[in-house]
Design an enzyme around this catalytic site. Sequence first.
Site, PDB file in Angstrom:
ATOM      1  CG  ASP A 179      -1.852   1.220   1.380  1.00 46.88           C
ATOM      2  OD1 ASP A 179      -2.556   1.235   0.517  1.00 46.88           O
ATOM      3  OD2 ASP A 179      -1.597   1.955   2.138  1.00 46.88           O
TER       4      ASP A 179
ATOM      5  CD  GLU B  21      -2.476   2.596  -3.413  1.00 45.52           C
ATOM      6  OE1 GLU B  21      -3.423   3.138  -3.497  1.00 45.52           O
ATOM      7  OE2 GLU B  21      -1.785   2.509  -2.431  1.00 45.52           O
TER       8      GLU B  21
END
Length: 633
Positions: A307, A358
């Site tokens: 993330d 990401e």
Amino acid sequence: MPKLTKDDVARWDSGRMSDAQTRLGAHPNKTGTWFATWAPHADYVAVVGEFNDWDPGAHPLKEVGGGLWSAFVRGAKPGARYKYRVAREGYVADKTDPYAFALEPPADGGSGVAGLASVVTTLDFDWSDDEWMRTRKGPETLNEPVSIYEVHLGSWQHKAHGESLGYREIAEPLADHVERLGFTHVELMPVMEHPYYGSWGYQVAGFFAPTFRYGSPEDFATLVDTLHRRGIGVLLDWVPAHFAADPQSLVHFDGTPLYEYGDERMRVHPDWGTYVFDYAKPGVRNFLLSSARHWVEAYHIDGLRFDAVASMLYRDYSRTEWTPNAHGGRENFEAIDFLKTVNEEVFAHNPTAMTVAEESTAWPGVSQPTFNGGLGFLYKWNMGWMHDTLAYFEEDPVNRTYHHHNLTFPLVYAHAEHYALPLSHDEVVHGKGSLWGKMPGDDWQKAANLRLLYGHQVGHPGKKLLFMGQEWGQRGEWSHDHALDWSQSEQPLHAGVQRWVEDAFALYRDHPALWQDEPGGFEWVDFGDRENSVVSYLRTGRGGEQLLFVLNATPVPRDNYRIGVPEEGRWTERLNSDAETYGGGGVGNLGGVESTPVPAHGRPASVVLTLPPLGVLVLEHEGAGRTAAATSA
């Protein structure tokens, strides 16, 4: 587990001790438990727990070098709750164990100790997924179909009285649903322990512990084992960029900024109020490297989706005040080196695992190997495709002619990385509405637009990801406090969207032309008809199979629309998103068309089609070169 050795200390100081969870934390044996933690600036560290009536003087730890403290506590057994008492120059705090394999619910629990307590835990699950682990693909998936169903466990489905399903309870229903949809993988939003449920798991306090909310570590292993036995891979969201601000966990752990930056300008993330890891410290690197390996190895996780990678790469990310690097620039050299190292460590010890970034900027080489100068991820989320494509589909069809580039531009860089195309939870929260709500027009047009969007996602180069509820076009914005509205999936238009997802992703899975990751596998036929908002492209497989995608992004049917094709013969209509079974109007080409030797779009032959409104056609050339998925790779 023996006490820490000089060799352990040396490995710790190196900053590449990626199995630190086997040495630090709580490790029970037949007579008691070894406890060890990192607190280099502490004057005193003790373990307090149920086994010593939470007495901070009963079991002090001994410093053994490298800032590591350790002690053996006789009689401390699995299931016992504990914390570390840490003291330094007037600072005294009871801290959860950073390496704990389980944490209790954040309640008093009758002990007089507020907040989460760590739990002495053994991980000895009896796995039954040997066949899956033996045959899983990892990097070989670059030339395999990968379609991902993203799930928030707490809100996928609720019990009758509104309580979330547990790890064991959700296992079979989730496997049934994903199997029906035809996805290859499930991606779970963070299951690592997090005090604040509203963070969806992205504000982590326990980097080695599955959250108590849905059950025990054994229960979580049961979920993974069940999915594997059903032929479904499991990816986890992993959060190495920041950690929860709760004072009982990592923050100010030994009376100083330890896991976080000492520099106040870099310490707190301005967007989330969380604390940012200082990747220059060997102890922080060891902690995160070990967390990554722990999930992949202890829980048989098939891949980690990292993330907020962009927030790690840039020192000025979302900041007005920041400290430049040694060369005066904005790149975070320590974080870059850490990302390369964690990818190297994960793949070195688990060569069939995946890592996914990401990363929302144009940082080069995210999915290139580290030996080629890349960051070492296997895949990168294609955020540009997501933003541009959704921007196009949110436009009223009458205006799409002016935004044609949003549909076509992502193909310019489609092979710059190994991409996954995400339609994730981020697009259906914080007032953004649902994908259904983003689509213009009445309900029929919204459903048709969604089918068109998903059809283009299948045809576009890259692996695929849909967030839960999008498979039928949930009307409302996603909320972590409420279960998906499953009743909507039974309504005709929504049921048609789900049938389309099932068939479109089956087409993707069964046709190598759609997942063989080669630039030559995609070729525009015509991207210039902005006046009619029509595009067409070919997907070609190594064995010669050819799929023609034609998208009509207006609610106007188009008759006698000529498209150039590379081969004469019959082009069979494999999918038509306007078919009545999907809730469409049934406009199409009666199962296929014969080409004519009329050149068009620079090709020797052409087909004349009826294009359905807000529809996508997928036609396949019935030539001798077609290769089945089973024999292509």
